[in-house]
Design an enzyme around this catalytic site. Structure first.
Site, mmCIF file in Angstrom:
data_model
loop_
_atom_site.group_PDB
_atom_site.id
_atom_site.type_symbol
_atom_site.label_atom_id
_atom_site.label_comp_id
_atom_site.label_asym_id
_atom_site.label_seq_id
_atom_site.Cartn_x
_atom_site.Cartn_y
_atom_site.Cartn_z
ATOM 1 N N CYS A 48 0.854 -1.197 0.000
ATOM 2 C CA CYS A 48 0.000 0.000 0.000
ATOM 3 C C CYS A 48 0.885 1.241 0.000
ATOM 4 O O CYS A 48 1.776 1.375 0.830
ATOM 5 C CB CYS A 48 -0.925 0.018 1.216
ATOM 6 S SG CYS A 48 -2.067 1.437 1.166
ATOM 7 N N CYS A 50 -0.260 4.360 0.389
ATOM 8 C CA CYS A 50 -0.915 5.509 1.018
ATOM 9 C C CYS A 50 -0.066 6.073 2.154
ATOM 10 O O CYS A 50 0.867 5.437 2.630
ATOM 11 C CB CYS A 50 -2.332 5.151 1.465
ATOM 12 S SG CYS A 50 -2.496 4.652 3.183
ATOM 13 N N CYS A 53 -0.557 4.157 6.118
ATOM 14 C CA CYS A 53 -0.112 2.825 6.536
ATOM 15 C C CYS A 53 1.358 2.853 6.950
ATOM 16 O O CYS A 53 2.165 3.550 6.328
ATOM 17 C CB CYS A 53 -0.308 1.819 5.399
ATOM 18 S SG CYS A 53 -2.028 1.391 5.139
#
Ligand SMILES: N[C@@H](CCC(=O)N[C@@H](CS)C(=O)NCC(=O)O)C(=O)O
Ligand SMILES: [Zn+2]
Ligand SMILES: [Zn+2]
Length: 190
Positions: A48, A50, A53
């Site tokens: 991930c 983003c 995280c």
């Protein structure tokens, strides 16, 4: 390559063990480590990009998967946990001292409620489910990555056999959308 997508992915990775049935996760503190015991392997494990995280230092991506909440228990030093952003859908419980995220739990009405988000790399053991895809890839630009190099990042994932998406993969997006359709005001069927 001038970037690291993640230390466990940069040089290729092995498939997990289909019989894996859980294990222990530890934060990065030298002493009084928080210990979380998982009673199952992860599902939907993925990279991930983003900003929310947890990622190891120097990595562009997190590796995160889900386990049912009833398979997650904090078995040592729970007093060191705090929720980093109480307004987020995923309540990320992190170590106050080293900052590592031990588990992310959803308390609000959500398609993924009942599943906790965890990082199996916090375990000393091998055999955890390997990453299945890369999500929120374009989000790394928001954190300062040069847009011109995105082709190289996507190529790196493709070389590893991982499809890249700018939100979640189709299976998870469909689950989110189905939940929205179910909870939204009734509409005429398409
Ligand atoms: N572009 C945003 C995307 C953030 C985002 O939507 N993250 C996803 C993937 S972890 C999510 O489900 N967030 C819910 C939450 O963090 O509570 C960022 O990088 O901050
Ligand atoms: Zn810690
Ligand atoms: Zn994320």
């Amino acid at each position: 390559m001038s970037f690291s997508i993640h230390p466990l992915l940069d040089n290729g990775f092995k498939k997990g063990d289909s019989n894996k049935s859980g294990g222990k996760l530890y934060c990065h503190c030298k002493s009084n480590r928080i210990e979380v015991t998982l009673g199952s392997d992860t599902a939907f494990n993925h990279a991930c990009g983003c900003s929310k995280c947890w990622k190891p230092k120097g990595a562009l991506f997190s590796i995160v998967g889900v386990v049912p909440v009833d398979k997650v228990s904090v078995t040592a030093n729970s007093n060191k946990l705090h929720v980093i952003d109480t307004s987020a859908a995923i309540q990320r419980h992190a170590c106050k001292d080293c900052g590592v995220h031990m588990y992310g739990r959803i308390e609000v009405d959500h398609a993924f409620k009942g599943l906790d988000f965890v990082h199996s790399e916090l375990s000393d053991e091998k055999g955890w489910q390997e990453p299945q895809f890369a999500a929120f890839v374009s989000s790394i630009i928001e954190q300062g990555f040069e847009p011109e190099k995105m082709g190289d990042v996507r190529k790196k994932f493709q070389g590893l056999g991982l499809e890249t998406f700018d939100c979640l993969n189709p299976t998870l997006m469909d689950l989110l959308a189905a939940h929205t359709a179910k909870t939204a005001a009734p509409k005429a069927k398409l």
